[in-house]
Design a protein around this motif. Structure first.
Motif, PDB file in Angstrom:
ATOM      1  N   UNK A  17       0.837  -1.200   0.000  1.00  0.00           N
ATOM      2  CA  UNK A  17       0.000   0.000   0.000  1.00  0.00           C
ATOM      3  C   UNK A  17       0.873   1.252   0.000  1.00  0.00           C
ATOM      4  N   UNK A  18       0.564   2.179  -0.894  1.00  0.00           N
ATOM      5  CA  UNK A  18       1.214   3.486  -0.940  1.00  0.00           C
ATOM      6  C   UNK A  18       0.157   4.534  -0.580  1.00  0.00           C
ATOM      7  N   UNK A  19       0.469   5.385   0.415  1.00  0.00           N
ATOM      8  CA  UNK A  19      -0.519   6.339   0.903  1.00  0.00           C
ATOM      9  C   UNK A  19      -0.242   7.762   0.402  1.00  0.00           C
ATOM     10  N   UNK A  20      -1.340   8.542   0.347  1.00  0.00           N
ATOM     11  CA  UNK A  20      -1.221   9.935  -0.062  1.00  0.00           C
ATOM     12  C   UNK A  20      -0.274  10.673   0.882  1.00  0.00           C
ATOM     13  N   UNK A  32      -0.855  12.327   8.348  1.00  0.00           N
ATOM     14  CA  UNK A  32      -1.174  10.903   8.423  1.00  0.00           C
ATOM     15  C   UNK A  32      -0.036  10.084   7.833  1.00  0.00           C
ATOM     16  N   UNK A  33       0.322   9.004   8.543  1.00  0.00           N
ATOM     17  CA  UNK A  33       1.373   8.119   8.052  1.00  0.00           C
ATOM     18  C   UNK A  33       0.882   6.668   8.067  1.00  0.00           C
ATOM     19  N   UNK A  34       1.708   5.799   7.555  1.00  0.00           N
ATOM     20  CA  UNK A  34       1.372   4.367   7.535  1.00  0.00           C
ATOM     21  C   UNK A  34       1.163   3.833   8.953  1.00  0.00           C
ATOM     22  N   UNK A  35       1.851   4.426   9.929  1.00  0.00           N
ATOM     23  CA  UNK A  35       1.678   4.006  11.319  1.00  0.00           C
ATOM     24  C   UNK A  35       0.254   4.251  11.796  1.00  0.00           C
ATOM     25  N   UNK A  36      -0.337   5.385  11.393  1.00  0.00           N
ATOM     26  CA  UNK A  36      -1.726   5.679  11.760  1.00  0.00           C
ATOM     27  C   UNK A  36      -2.683   4.691  11.100  1.00  0.00           C
ATOM     28  N   UNK A  37      -2.397   4.331   9.853  1.00  0.00           N
ATOM     29  CA  UNK A  37      -3.253   3.390   9.136  1.00  0.00           C
ATOM     30  C   UNK A  37      -3.256   2.034   9.833  1.00  0.00           C
ATOM     31  N   UNK A  71       7.960   2.699   5.286  1.00  0.00           N
ATOM     32  CA  UNK A  71       8.285   4.102   5.551  1.00  0.00           C
ATOM     33  C   UNK A  71       6.982   4.816   5.860  1.00  0.00           C
ATOM     34  N   UNK A  72       7.011   6.128   5.977  1.00  0.00           N
ATOM     35  CA  UNK A  72       5.820   6.880   6.377  1.00  0.00           C
ATOM     36  C   UNK A  72       4.641   6.691   5.435  1.00  0.00           C
ATOM     37  N   UNK A  73       4.905   6.306   4.198  1.00  0.00           N
ATOM     38  CA  UNK A  73       3.829   6.229   3.204  1.00  0.00           C
ATOM     39  C   UNK A  73       3.682   4.840   2.589  1.00  0.00           C
ATOM     40  N   UNK A  74       4.312   3.838   3.174  1.00  0.00           N
ATOM     41  CA  UNK A  74       4.263   2.496   2.595  1.00  0.00           C
ATOM     42  C   UNK A  74       4.006   1.459   3.682  1.00  0.00           C
ATOM     43  N   UNK A  75       3.035   0.605   3.438  1.00  0.00           N
ATOM     44  CA  UNK A  75       2.705  -0.490   4.343  1.00  0.00           C
ATOM     45  C   UNK A  75       2.615  -1.770   3.518  1.00  0.00           C
ATOM     46  N   UNK A  76       3.308  -2.813   3.952  1.00  0.00           N
ATOM     47  CA  UNK A  76       3.259  -4.110   3.277  1.00  0.00           C
ATOM     48  C   UNK A  76       2.541  -5.094   4.191  1.00  0.00           C
ATOM     49  N   UNK A  77       1.547  -5.770   3.640  1.00  0.00           N
ATOM     50  CA  UNK A  77       0.762  -6.741   4.409  1.00  0.00           C
ATOM     51  C   UNK A  77       0.914  -8.110   3.778  1.00  0.00           C
ATOM     52  N   UNK A  97     -21.880   0.807   4.979  1.00  0.00           N
ATOM     53  CA  UNK A  97     -22.276   0.243   6.258  1.00  0.00           C
ATOM     54  C   UNK A  97     -21.165  -0.486   6.975  1.00  0.00           C
ATOM     55  N   UNK A  98     -20.194  -1.024   6.236  1.00  0.00           N
ATOM     56  CA  UNK A  98     -19.086  -1.736   6.862  1.00  0.00           C
ATOM     57  C   UNK A  98     -17.750  -1.050   6.579  1.00  0.00           C
ATOM     58  N   UNK A  99     -17.797   0.261   6.308  1.00  0.00           N
ATOM     59  CA  UNK A  99     -16.577   0.985   5.991  1.00  0.00           C
ATOM     60  C   UNK A  99     -15.785   1.312   7.254  1.00  0.00           C
ATOM     61  N   UNK A 100     -14.575   1.789   7.062  1.00  0.00           N
ATOM     62  CA  UNK A 100     -13.689   2.152   8.168  1.00  0.00           C
ATOM     63  C   UNK A 100     -13.079   3.511   7.866  1.00  0.00           C
ATOM     64  N   UNK A 101     -12.406   4.088   8.852  1.00  0.00           N
ATOM     65  CA  UNK A 101     -11.705   5.343   8.629  1.00  0.00           C
ATOM     66  C   UNK A 101     -10.424   5.338   9.448  1.00  0.00           C
TER      67      UNK A 101
END
Length: 474
Positions: A17-20, A32-37, A71-77, A97-101
């Protein structure tokens, strides 16, 4: 939205995942960083209140996989097992109805999770300024928002239970839009300057039967709520047994006792269509055309008598009140149809906040009318029949556990559709659950707002007006 891009390995095990960049939390909590996600999804799983809490945990924290912040903008699962994209996208979708934030980990650590959840530092174009439970939410526009700065300075959501009060507020210009019952459309169209914006397939009203608790619960114990004396519950989980056949006969009778077309024509003013099997709204081209319950109340009476209940039986019926059009009225109509074939229907109108914990705990016994939005794939809805699911439609059986999971984990698209059909053919043949109708969405728009360029984001909830950041002055 918050994900800038993502990729999935050929074996469907590794998601990158690459984040804005530059997404700011409200209230000064920084970028916001990958840690928050990752923190947010770990909390969704740990809280165990989200309908997909268990599935979220399996995705991010599988025993044979795990998550790594690069890194701050990358998460690997690493999901441990091949994971079907639709199942993950369903709980990551926007405004469903089943979304997240995503929340600020820093805020939670500073003020505590409970305090943060009531005064949340989020990432959207509207920042919560104040709220009063059951009354209103007041928000202010986020200037220079990374995605869309609102055209208006503020937004207030009001809780107004009565349709007549909502209509009156719209007619006087106090409200710019509202959750509208379809029978209010003629009145709205007479309001000077009012516009109406419509969308098909806004919601599907499901009819769930609770108490079909066959097999063992997720802890390996028998369900204490299992009661084979209920007319719709078999004393034998063997689908070839006489006891099972009688329970199926009762459930099919409950379905053919309902005149779905009349409900659509009257309560929805024609803005919808009958539906017999839930979760297939928007996927009709692939559905089995035999999934139809023809209205036949006399046959319904006969079938109930043949199943051993010549004098009918009692059943509790509860609408899941979540703001969908006609959700209470349609459920009341179902109650009347069932009473007409000799049933004693105990209709209860309670807040969803009261009903939901009982459903999760598998304590609720009876039936519910429960409207949901479109599914990315029908099998996503069937996850609520799995024993492992946090949320429950009150129906569990070893066959469902095996086959729903098999369909959910199928990565080949065509095989996945074949397995979707297999699961829902079984659900229909055994009348485990059903549906009442699909309904369109109609947004009433007041004279101050333009509908130009105002569209919901992809796979959003559309049963009520959303994405107000795109609403412009007329």
């Amino acid at each position: 939205m918050l994900a800038k891009s993502w990729s999935i390995s050929d074996d469907f095990l590794t998601w990158t995942w690459k984040f804005q960049e530059g997404v700011q939390f409200h209230k000064g909590y920084g970028e916001m960083t990958a840690e928050d996600v990752l923190y947010s999804y770990q909390q969704w799983n740990a809280g165990a209140k989200h309908a997909r809490a268990g599935i979220i945990g399996e995705f991010f924290n599988h025993t044979d996989g795990g998550s790594e912040i690069i890194d701050d903008y990358t998460l690997v699962v690493n999901t441990g097992v091949p994971w079907v994209p639709a199942q993950a996208f369903e709980f990551m979708r926007n405004s469903g109805g089943s979304s997240t934030w995503i929340v600020s980990k820093k805020q939670s650590e500073e003020v505590g999770i409970e305090a943060a959840s009531k005064n949340i530092a989020a990432t959207g174009p509207w920042e919560i300024e104040s709220s009063e439970s059951g009354v209103s939410w007041k928000m202010t526009a986020v200037e220079d928002h990374w995605r869309q700065t609102p055209y208006f300075a503020g937004l207030i959501y009001w809780t107004i239970p009565e349709e007549s009060a909502r209509v009156a507020g719209f007619r006087t210009g106090t409200l710019d839009s509202f959750d509208m019952a379809f029978d209010s459309l003629p009145t709205v169209e007479q309001v000077e300057g009012a516009l109406v914006k419509g969308f098909p397939n806004a919601g599907q009203a499901g009819l769930n039967l609770y108490g079909q608790l066959y097999g063992l619960d997720k802890d390996g114990n028998e369900y204490p709520q299992y009661n084979p004396d209920l007319a719709w519950v078999s004393s034998n989980p063997d689908t070839e047994s006489e006891e099972w056949a009688n329970a199926v006969k009762v459930k099919k009778a409950l379905n053919i006792a309902i005149d779905r077309q009349t409900i659509v024509d009257t309560l929805l003013s024609g803005f919808g269509k009958p539906l017999s099997v839930r979760d297939w709204m928007g996927h009709e081209a692939r559905a089995n055309p035999d999934w139809v319950y023809e209205y036949n109340p006399e046959l319904a009476k006969q079938m109930i008598a043949e199943a051993g209940f010549p004098n009918g039986f009692s059943i509790t019926l509860t609408p899941a009140i979540r703001g969908a059009v006609a959700e209470v009225e349609a459920c009341e109509a179902v109650a009347q149809y069932w009473e007409a074939i000799g049933l004693d229907v105990k209709f209860q109108n309670i807040p969803y906040s009261t009903l939901r914990p009982e459903v999760i705990a598998r304590n609720y016994i009876g039936a519910t009318c429960h409207t949901v939005g479109v599914r990315l794939s029908p099998i996503v809805g069937a996850s609520n029949y799995e024993t492992r699911s946090t949320f429950s439609y009150g129906t569990h059986h070893p066959w469902l556990d095996e086959n729903v999971r098999d369909a959910s984990e199928e990565v080949d698209p065509e095989l996945a559709w074949e397995k979707n059909l297999k699961v829902y053919n079984w659900i229909f043949d055994n009348a485990m659950a059903s549906a009442i109708y699909t309904h369109d969405a109609i947004w009433p728009i007041g004279k101050k707002l333009s509908i130009e360029g105002w569209e919901p984001t992809d796979w959003s909830e559309v049963r009520t007006a959303v994405a107000f950041e795109y609403a412009q002055p007329r």
